[in-house]
Design an enzyme around this catalytic site. Structure first.
Site, PDB file in Angstrom:
ATOM      1  N   GLU A  57      34.213 -58.209 -17.941  1.00  0.00           N
ATOM      2  CA  GLU A  57      35.638 -57.940 -18.121  1.00  0.00           C
ATOM      3  C   GLU A  57      36.210 -57.333 -16.843  1.00  0.00           C
ATOM      4  OE1 GLU A  57      38.247 -56.103 -21.722  1.00  0.00           O
ATOM      5  OE2 GLU A  57      36.636 -54.834 -20.960  1.00  0.00           O
TER       6      GLU A  57
ATOM      7  N   TYR B 105      44.366 -60.240 -16.179  1.00  0.00           N
ATOM      8  CA  TYR B 105      43.184 -59.888 -16.983  1.00  0.00           C
ATOM      9  C   TYR B 105      42.261 -61.090 -16.990  1.00  0.00           C
ATOM     10  CZ  TYR B 105      40.245 -58.665 -20.942  1.00  0.00           C
ATOM     11  OH  TYR B 105      39.160 -58.400 -21.742  1.00  0.00           O
TER      12      TYR B 105
END
Length: 446
Positions: free
Chosen positions: A239, A151
Protein backbone atom coordinates in the site's frame (compact mmCIF):
# COMPACT_ATOMS: atom_id res chain seq x y z
CA UNK A 1 0.29 -16.72 -0.83
CA UNK A 2 -2.47 -15.58 1.52
CA UNK A 3 -5.63 -14.15 0.03
CA UNK A 4 -6.86 -12.18 3.04
CA UNK A 5 -4.71 -9.93 5.19
CA UNK A 6 -5.84 -9.19 8.71
CA UNK A 7 -3.97 -7.35 11.41
CA UNK A 8 -2.55 -8.64 14.66
CA UNK A 9 -4.15 -5.85 16.59
CA UNK A 10 -7.29 -5.27 14.58
CA UNK A 11 -8.20 -4.95 10.93
CA UNK A 12 -5.51 -3.75 8.58
CA UNK A 13 -5.94 -1.86 5.35
CA UNK A 14 -5.73 -5.14 3.46
CA UNK A 15 -8.93 -6.38 5.04
CA UNK A 16 -10.71 -3.07 4.54
CA UNK A 17 -9.58 -3.01 0.92
CA UNK A 18 -10.99 -6.51 0.50
CA UNK A 19 -14.30 -5.22 1.88
CA UNK A 20 -14.20 -2.34 -0.62
CA UNK A 21 -14.02 -4.83 -3.47
CA UNK A 22 -17.30 -6.42 -2.43
CA UNK A 23 -18.96 -4.02 0.01
CA UNK A 24 -22.29 -5.84 -0.02
CA UNK A 25 -20.80 -8.97 1.56
CA UNK A 26 -20.35 -9.22 5.33
CA UNK A 27 -16.96 -10.85 5.80
CA UNK A 28 -16.17 -12.15 9.32
CA UNK A 29 -12.97 -11.31 11.13
CA UNK A 30 -10.42 -14.02 10.32
CA UNK A 31 -7.01 -14.73 11.70
CA UNK A 32 -4.05 -13.68 9.67
CA UNK A 33 -0.45 -14.77 9.38
CA UNK A 34 1.72 -11.96 8.09
CA UNK A 35 4.75 -9.89 8.97
CA UNK A 36 4.37 -6.13 9.31
CA UNK A 37 7.56 -4.04 9.25
CA UNK A 38 8.24 -0.36 9.86
CA UNK A 39 7.76 2.27 7.17
CA UNK A 40 11.47 3.07 6.98
CA UNK A 41 12.24 -0.62 6.37
CA UNK A 42 9.52 -0.82 3.70
CA UNK A 43 10.95 2.24 1.99
CA UNK A 44 14.43 0.75 1.98
CA UNK A 45 13.11 -2.48 0.46
CA UNK A 46 11.38 -0.51 -2.29
CA UNK A 47 14.50 1.56 -2.96
CA UNK A 48 16.59 -1.60 -3.35
CA UNK A 49 14.15 -2.74 -6.04
CA UNK A 50 14.41 0.38 -8.17
CA UNK A 51 11.35 2.13 -6.78
CA UNK A 52 11.53 5.88 -6.19
CA UNK A 53 11.40 7.03 -2.56
CA UNK A 54 12.26 10.27 -0.79
CA UNK A 55 15.68 10.62 0.82
CA UNK A 56 15.45 9.55 4.44
CA UNK A 57 16.92 7.67 7.35
CA UNK A 58 15.90 6.11 10.64
CA UNK A 59 16.93 7.61 13.99
CA UNK A 60 16.74 6.29 17.55
CA UNK A 61 17.74 9.54 19.30
CA UNK A 62 17.04 13.23 18.63
CA UNK A 63 20.72 13.70 17.83
CA UNK A 64 20.59 10.95 15.21
CA UNK A 65 17.48 12.57 13.74
CA UNK A 66 19.39 15.85 13.30
CA UNK A 67 22.33 13.97 11.75
CA UNK A 68 20.00 12.35 9.19
CA UNK A 69 18.50 15.74 8.32
CA UNK A 70 21.98 17.25 7.91
CA UNK A 71 22.87 14.53 5.39
CA UNK A 72 20.39 15.90 2.85
CA UNK A 73 22.18 18.19 0.42
CA UNK A 74 20.60 21.38 -0.82
CA UNK A 75 18.06 23.77 0.66
CA UNK A 76 15.43 21.34 1.94
CA UNK A 77 12.72 21.03 4.56
CA UNK A 78 12.14 17.86 6.55
CA UNK A 79 9.42 15.51 7.75
CA UNK A 80 9.71 13.62 11.05
CA UNK A 81 7.54 10.48 11.22
CA UNK A 82 6.94 8.32 14.29
CA UNK A 83 7.51 4.65 13.55
CA UNK A 84 4.82 2.38 14.97
CA UNK A 85 3.15 -0.66 13.44
CA UNK A 86 -0.28 0.94 13.30
CA UNK A 87 -2.16 3.26 11.00
CA UNK A 88 -3.65 6.67 11.76
CA UNK A 89 -0.38 8.24 12.89
CA UNK A 90 -1.22 11.69 11.55
CA UNK A 91 -4.22 12.01 13.87
CA UNK A 92 -2.60 10.22 16.79
CA UNK A 93 -1.80 11.69 20.21
CA UNK A 94 1.39 11.08 22.21
CA UNK A 95 1.55 10.54 25.95
CA UNK A 96 4.09 13.39 25.88
CA UNK A 97 1.25 15.71 24.88
CA UNK A 98 2.30 16.09 21.25
CA UNK A 99 -0.50 15.78 18.70
CA UNK A 100 0.18 14.04 15.39
CA UNK A 101 2.77 11.42 14.54
CA UNK A 102 3.94 13.19 11.35
CA UNK A 103 5.39 16.71 11.48
CA UNK A 104 6.85 19.08 8.89
CA UNK A 105 10.04 20.86 9.95
CA UNK A 106 11.80 23.83 8.41
CA UNK A 107 14.88 23.76 10.65
CA UNK A 108 17.20 21.33 12.42
CA UNK A 109 15.99 22.68 15.78
CA UNK A 110 12.45 21.63 14.88
CA UNK A 111 13.67 18.18 13.84
CA UNK A 112 15.34 17.81 17.26
CA UNK A 113 12.24 19.10 19.07
CA UNK A 114 9.74 16.77 17.40
CA UNK A 115 12.05 13.75 17.62
CA UNK A 116 12.46 14.48 21.36
CA UNK A 117 8.68 14.65 21.83
CA UNK A 118 8.10 11.39 19.96
CA UNK A 119 10.91 9.10 21.10
CA UNK A 120 10.21 7.26 24.33
CA UNK A 121 6.51 8.24 24.31
CA UNK A 122 3.52 6.15 23.36
CA UNK A 123 1.46 7.10 20.33
CA UNK A 124 -2.27 6.41 20.55
CA UNK A 125 -4.09 6.04 17.21
CA UNK A 126 -7.35 4.54 16.04
CA UNK A 127 -5.52 1.26 15.46
CA UNK A 128 -3.38 0.98 18.61
CA UNK A 129 -6.12 0.94 21.22
CA UNK A 130 -6.08 3.16 24.30
CA UNK A 131 -2.74 1.76 25.48
CA UNK A 132 -0.90 3.09 22.42
CA UNK A 133 2.43 1.94 20.99
CA UNK A 134 5.88 2.95 22.22
CA UNK A 135 7.87 4.98 19.69
CA UNK A 136 11.50 3.83 19.76
CA UNK A 137 12.50 5.23 16.35
CA UNK A 138 11.59 8.01 13.96
CA UNK A 139 11.94 8.29 10.19
CA UNK A 140 13.39 11.60 8.98
CA UNK A 141 12.77 12.27 5.29
CA UNK A 142 13.22 15.10 2.84
CA UNK A 143 10.05 17.09 2.22
CA UNK A 144 9.01 16.99 -1.43
CA UNK A 145 6.77 19.52 -3.15
CA UNK A 146 3.85 17.70 -4.67
CA UNK A 147 1.72 18.42 -7.74
CA UNK A 148 -0.76 15.65 -6.99
CA UNK A 149 -1.25 12.76 -4.56
CA UNK A 150 -2.55 9.32 -5.54
CA UNK A 151 -3.34 6.04 -3.80
CA UNK A 152 -1.89 2.75 -5.05
CA UNK A 153 -2.17 -0.74 -3.55
CA UNK A 154 -1.80 -4.38 -4.55
CA UNK A 155 -3.35 -7.26 -2.66
CA UNK A 156 -4.55 -10.80 -3.15
CA UNK A 157 -8.30 -11.22 -3.30
CA UNK A 158 -10.53 -14.24 -3.77
CA UNK A 159 -13.11 -12.25 -5.73
CA UNK A 160 -10.58 -11.87 -8.53
CA UNK A 161 -8.85 -15.22 -7.89
CA UNK A 162 -5.49 -13.51 -7.56
CA UNK A 163 -3.81 -10.12 -7.35
CA UNK A 164 -5.70 -6.89 -7.86
CA UNK A 165 -4.52 -3.30 -8.00
CA UNK A 166 -6.62 -0.75 -6.14
CA UNK A 167 -5.88 2.86 -6.98
CA UNK A 168 -7.42 6.29 -6.62
CA UNK A 169 -6.80 9.88 -7.66
CA UNK A 170 -7.58 10.85 -4.05
CA UNK A 171 -4.33 9.92 -2.37
CA UNK A 172 -3.03 11.11 0.98
CA UNK A 173 -6.45 10.51 2.53
CA UNK A 174 -8.23 7.77 4.45
CA UNK A 175 -8.97 5.41 1.55
CA UNK A 176 -11.95 3.87 3.37
CA UNK A 177 -13.64 7.29 3.52
CA UNK A 178 -12.90 7.85 -0.16
CA UNK A 179 -14.48 4.49 -0.99
CA UNK A 180 -17.53 5.28 1.12
CA UNK A 181 -18.10 8.85 -0.03
CA UNK A 182 -16.93 8.66 -3.66
CA UNK A 183 -16.78 4.99 -4.70
CA UNK A 184 -16.47 6.00 -8.37
CA UNK A 185 -12.96 7.26 -7.59
CA UNK A 186 -11.76 3.76 -6.63
CA UNK A 187 -10.13 1.88 -9.53
CA UNK A 188 -9.92 -1.92 -9.33
CA UNK A 189 -7.64 -3.60 -11.84
CA UNK A 190 -7.24 -7.42 -11.67
CA UNK A 191 -3.84 -8.70 -12.80
CA UNK A 192 -3.26 -12.08 -14.47
CA UNK A 193 -0.69 -13.58 -12.12
CA UNK A 194 0.83 -15.62 -14.94
CA UNK A 195 1.32 -12.62 -17.24
CA UNK A 196 1.90 -9.82 -14.77
CA UNK A 197 0.87 -6.20 -15.22
CA UNK A 198 0.77 -5.39 -18.94
CA UNK A 199 2.05 -2.08 -20.41
CA UNK A 200 -1.43 -1.16 -21.64
CA UNK A 201 -2.86 -1.76 -18.17
CA UNK A 202 -0.19 0.43 -16.59
CA UNK A 203 -0.75 3.15 -19.20
CA UNK A 204 -4.53 3.12 -18.70
CA UNK A 205 -4.09 3.26 -14.93
CA UNK A 206 -1.76 6.26 -15.18
CA UNK A 207 -4.24 8.06 -17.45
CA UNK A 208 -7.26 7.30 -15.26
CA UNK A 209 -5.44 8.43 -12.13
CA UNK A 210 -4.54 11.76 -13.68
CA UNK A 211 -0.77 11.80 -14.00
CA UNK A 212 0.52 14.53 -16.28
CA UNK A 213 1.62 13.54 -19.78
CA UNK A 214 5.23 14.15 -18.75
CA UNK A 215 4.97 11.77 -15.78
CA UNK A 216 3.01 8.92 -17.39
CA UNK A 217 6.06 6.86 -18.57
CA UNK A 218 7.63 6.98 -15.10
CA UNK A 219 4.27 6.26 -13.43
CA UNK A 220 3.92 3.17 -15.62
CA UNK A 221 7.43 2.02 -14.74
CA UNK A 222 6.94 2.59 -11.00
CA UNK A 223 3.58 0.81 -10.86
CA UNK A 224 5.07 -2.17 -12.72
CA UNK A 225 8.01 -2.31 -10.31
CA UNK A 226 5.69 -2.08 -7.32
CA UNK A 227 3.58 -4.98 -8.61
CA UNK A 228 6.69 -7.05 -9.36
CA UNK A 229 8.03 -6.41 -5.86
CA UNK A 230 4.68 -7.45 -4.41
CA UNK A 231 4.99 -10.87 -6.05
CA UNK A 232 8.73 -11.25 -5.57
CA UNK A 233 8.56 -10.59 -1.81
CA UNK A 234 5.55 -12.86 -1.06
CA UNK A 235 3.57 -9.84 0.10
CA UNK A 236 -0.09 -10.06 1.01
CA UNK A 237 -0.54 -6.30 0.84
CA UNK A 238 1.46 -3.45 -0.66
CA UNK A 239 0.00 0.00 0.00
CA UNK A 240 1.46 3.34 -1.12
CA UNK A 241 -0.36 6.37 0.26
CA UNK A 242 0.50 8.86 -1.00
CA UNK A 243 1.91 7.83 -4.37
CA UNK A 244 2.84 11.24 -5.76
CA UNK A 245 3.83 13.27 -8.76
CA UNK A 246 6.17 16.06 -7.69
CA UNK A 247 6.17 19.61 -9.06
CA UNK A 248 8.96 18.66 -11.50
CA UNK A 249 7.21 15.52 -12.83
CA UNK A 250 8.91 12.84 -10.72
CA UNK A 251 6.85 9.88 -9.45
CA UNK A 252 7.68 8.93 -5.86
CA UNK A 253 6.39 6.63 -3.09
CA UNK A 254 6.13 8.84 0.00
CA UNK A 255 4.64 6.34 2.44
CA UNK A 256 4.68 2.56 2.26
CA UNK A 257 2.98 -0.26 4.10
CA UNK A 258 3.83 -3.84 3.15
CA UNK A 259 2.64 -7.04 4.81
CA UNK A 260 4.50 -10.29 4.09
CA UNK A 261 3.14 -13.83 4.20
CA UNK A 262 4.66 -15.62 7.21
CA UNK A 263 4.26 -18.94 5.40
CA UNK A 264 6.99 -17.71 3.04
CA UNK A 265 9.45 -16.71 5.77
CA UNK A 266 11.86 -19.46 4.68
CA UNK A 267 12.11 -17.70 1.29
CA UNK A 268 12.30 -14.17 2.66
CA UNK A 269 14.88 -14.46 5.45
CA UNK A 270 16.31 -10.96 4.95
CA UNK A 271 12.89 -9.36 5.12
CA UNK A 272 11.89 -11.31 8.23
CA UNK A 273 15.05 -10.15 9.98
CA UNK A 274 13.45 -6.68 9.90
CA UNK A 275 10.72 -7.73 12.35
CA UNK A 276 10.43 -5.47 15.40
CA UNK A 277 9.30 -7.70 18.31
CA UNK A 278 8.93 -4.63 20.51
CA UNK A 279 5.88 -3.59 18.46
CA UNK A 280 4.18 -6.97 18.73
CA UNK A 281 1.83 -8.26 21.39
CA UNK A 282 3.87 -10.37 23.82
CA UNK A 283 1.06 -12.91 23.96
CA UNK A 284 1.15 -13.30 20.19
CA UNK A 285 4.89 -13.88 20.33
CA UNK A 286 4.43 -16.55 23.01
CA UNK A 287 1.65 -18.20 20.99
CA UNK A 288 3.71 -18.23 17.81
CA UNK A 289 6.54 -20.10 19.58
CA UNK A 290 4.16 -23.04 20.11
CA UNK A 291 2.43 -22.84 16.72
CA UNK A 292 -0.65 -21.23 18.22
CA UNK A 293 -2.59 -18.50 16.43
CA UNK A 294 -3.55 -15.74 18.86
CA UNK A 295 -5.19 -12.35 18.40
CA UNK A 296 -6.10 -10.28 21.46
CA UNK A 297 -9.54 -8.63 21.66
CA UNK A 298 -11.27 -6.44 24.24
CA UNK A 299 -13.66 -8.83 26.00
CA UNK A 300 -13.45 -10.96 29.15
CA UNK A 301 -14.13 -14.52 27.89
CA UNK A 302 -11.05 -16.38 26.73
CA UNK A 303 -11.59 -18.64 23.72
CA UNK A 304 -9.55 -21.78 23.06
CA UNK A 305 -10.52 -23.69 19.93
CA UNK A 306 -9.06 -25.90 17.21
CA UNK A 307 -9.79 -24.38 13.82
CA UNK A 308 -10.24 -20.85 12.50
CA UNK A 309 -13.86 -21.40 11.47
CA UNK A 310 -14.69 -22.82 14.89
CA UNK A 311 -12.98 -19.81 16.50
CA UNK A 312 -15.13 -17.34 14.58
CA UNK A 313 -18.31 -19.30 15.32
CA UNK A 314 -17.36 -19.37 19.01
CA UNK A 315 -16.75 -15.62 19.15
CA UNK A 316 -20.01 -14.95 17.31
CA UNK A 317 -22.15 -17.01 19.66
CA UNK A 318 -20.49 -15.54 22.77
CA UNK A 319 -21.43 -12.11 21.44
CA UNK A 320 -24.95 -13.31 20.60
CA UNK A 321 -25.38 -14.46 24.20
CA UNK A 322 -24.37 -11.10 25.62
CA UNK A 323 -20.68 -11.74 26.26
CA UNK A 324 -17.48 -10.34 24.76
CA UNK A 325 -14.66 -12.60 23.54
CA UNK A 326 -11.22 -11.68 24.89
CA UNK A 327 -9.26 -13.26 22.08
CA UNK A 328 -9.02 -15.51 19.07
CA UNK A 329 -6.83 -18.52 19.98
CA UNK A 330 -6.54 -21.49 17.62
CA UNK A 331 -4.49 -24.45 18.85
CA UNK A 332 -4.65 -26.21 15.49
CA UNK A 333 -5.79 -29.69 14.58
CA UNK A 334 -3.63 -31.58 17.07
CA UNK A 335 -4.57 -29.78 20.30
CA UNK A 336 -1.70 -31.40 22.23
CA UNK A 337 -1.36 -31.14 26.00
CA UNK A 338 1.63 -28.82 25.61
CA UNK A 339 -0.29 -26.50 23.28
CA UNK A 340 -3.28 -26.43 25.61
CA UNK A 341 -0.97 -25.71 28.57
CA UNK A 342 0.66 -22.79 26.78
CA UNK A 343 -2.76 -21.56 25.62
CA UNK A 344 -4.03 -21.54 29.22
CA UNK A 345 -0.92 -19.62 30.30
CA UNK A 346 -1.54 -16.97 27.65
CA UNK A 347 -5.25 -16.67 28.42
CA UNK A 348 -4.81 -16.53 32.19
CA UNK A 349 -2.11 -13.85 31.84
CA UNK A 350 -4.76 -11.44 30.55
CA UNK A 351 -6.18 -9.63 33.61
CA UNK A 352 -9.44 -8.95 31.76
CA UNK A 353 -10.27 -12.65 31.32
CA UNK A 354 -12.92 -13.82 33.78
CA UNK A 355 -13.73 -17.22 32.24
CA UNK A 356 -12.44 -19.50 29.50
CA UNK A 357 -14.49 -21.36 26.91
CA UNK A 358 -12.80 -24.39 25.36
CA UNK A 359 -14.49 -25.51 22.14
CA UNK A 360 -12.71 -28.53 20.64
CA UNK A 361 -13.76 -30.81 17.81
CA UNK A 362 -12.28 -34.27 18.26
CA UNK A 363 -11.76 -35.67 14.79
CA UNK A 364 -8.39 -37.35 14.49
CA UNK A 365 -7.95 -37.07 18.27
CA UNK A 366 -10.54 -38.63 20.57
CA UNK A 367 -12.47 -36.37 22.95
CA UNK A 368 -11.53 -38.45 26.00
CA UNK A 369 -7.83 -37.98 25.22
CA UNK A 370 -8.40 -34.25 24.71
CA UNK A 371 -10.26 -34.04 28.04
CA UNK A 372 -7.36 -35.71 29.86
CA UNK A 373 -4.99 -33.22 28.20
CA UNK A 374 -7.12 -30.26 29.28
CA UNK A 375 -7.21 -31.51 32.87
CA UNK A 376 -3.45 -32.12 32.94
CA UNK A 377 -2.78 -28.67 31.50
CA UNK A 378 -5.11 -26.96 34.00
CA UNK A 379 -3.42 -28.75 36.90
CA UNK A 380 0.06 -27.99 35.62
CA UNK A 381 -0.46 -24.22 35.75
CA UNK A 382 -2.90 -24.29 38.69
CA UNK A 383 -5.60 -22.63 36.59
CA UNK A 384 -7.98 -20.68 38.82
CA UNK A 385 -10.34 -19.27 36.18
CA UNK A 386 -13.68 -21.00 35.59
CA UNK A 387 -13.49 -23.25 32.55
CA UNK A 388 -16.41 -24.20 30.30
CA UNK A 389 -15.60 -27.11 27.99
CA UNK A 390 -17.54 -28.19 24.95
CA UNK A 391 -16.22 -31.30 23.18
CA UNK A 392 -17.69 -32.67 19.98
CA UNK A 393 -16.67 -35.72 17.99
CA UNK A 394 -15.22 -39.16 18.72
CA UNK A 395 -15.85 -40.35 22.32
CA UNK A 396 -17.63 -37.09 23.17
CA UNK A 397 -19.69 -38.62 25.98
CA UNK A 398 -16.63 -40.14 27.65
CA UNK A 399 -14.80 -36.81 27.34
CA UNK A 400 -17.68 -34.96 29.00
CA UNK A 401 -17.74 -37.49 31.85
CA UNK A 402 -14.01 -37.04 32.46
CA UNK A 403 -14.45 -33.25 32.61
CA UNK A 404 -17.39 -33.51 35.04
CA UNK A 405 -15.50 -35.87 37.36
CA UNK A 406 -12.20 -33.95 37.29
CA UNK A 407 -12.84 -32.11 40.55
CA UNK A 408 -11.57 -28.92 38.92
CA UNK A 409 -13.40 -25.69 38.08
CA UNK A 410 -14.63 -27.17 34.83
CA UNK A 411 -18.15 -27.23 33.48
CA UNK A 412 -19.10 -29.48 30.61
CA UNK A 413 -21.44 -28.11 27.93
CA UNK A 414 -23.76 -30.12 25.71
CA UNK A 415 -23.46 -27.91 22.64
CA UNK A 416 -21.97 -24.60 21.54
CA UNK A 417 -24.99 -22.52 22.52
CA UNK A 418 -25.03 -24.12 25.97
CA UNK A 419 -21.28 -23.47 26.26
CA UNK A 420 -21.67 -19.80 25.38
CA UNK A 421 -24.51 -19.27 27.86
CA UNK A 422 -22.49 -20.91 30.64
CA UNK A 423 -19.29 -19.04 29.79
CA UNK A 424 -21.08 -15.68 29.81
CA UNK A 425 -22.71 -16.52 33.14
CA UNK A 426 -19.41 -17.67 34.67
CA UNK A 427 -17.67 -14.51 33.52
CA UNK A 428 -20.41 -12.40 35.11
CA UNK A 429 -20.21 -14.32 38.39
CA UNK A 430 -16.42 -14.19 38.51
CA UNK A 431 -16.35 -10.48 37.71
CA UNK A 432 -18.87 -9.79 40.49
CA UNK A 433 -16.96 -11.98 42.92
CA UNK A 434 -13.72 -10.16 42.20
CA UNK A 435 -15.34 -6.79 42.70
CA UNK A 436 -16.68 -7.93 46.08
CA UNK A 437 -13.45 -9.77 47.02
CA UNK A 438 -15.28 -13.00 47.70
CA UNK A 439 -14.74 -16.59 46.64
CA UNK A 440 -17.35 -18.30 44.53
CA UNK A 441 -17.96 -22.00 44.00
CA UNK A 442 -18.12 -22.59 40.30
CA UNK A 443 -19.93 -25.86 40.83
CA UNK A 444 -23.20 -24.00 41.51
CA UNK A 445 -26.08 -24.50 39.06
CA UNK A 446 -26.12 -21.95 36.26
Amino acid sequence: MALLTLGRSGLTSGFRLTQMLRPSVAVPTEQRRFLNIHEHACQEQLKQNGINTARGGVAFTPEQAVAVAKSFTGDVDYVVKAQVLAGGRGLGVFTSGLRGGVHLCSSLDQVHHYASMMLGSKLVTKQTGAEGRLVSRVFVVERLYIRKEFYFAVLMDRTFNGPVIIASSRGGMDIENVAHETPDLIIKEPIDIMKGIQPQQAHDLALRLGFSAKAIPEAMEQMTKLYNYFLKSDATLLEINPFVETHDGKVVCLDAKVNYDENASYRQNKIFELRDPGQEDKREQAASAFNLNYIGLDGNIGCLVNGAGLAMATMDIITLRGGKPANFLDVGGGATEQQVTEAFKILSSDPKVEAILVNIFGGIMRCDIIALGIIAAAKKINLSLPLVVRLQGTNRTEGARIIEESGLKMISATDLDDAAIKAVRMAQINEMARSLSIKVSFEMPI
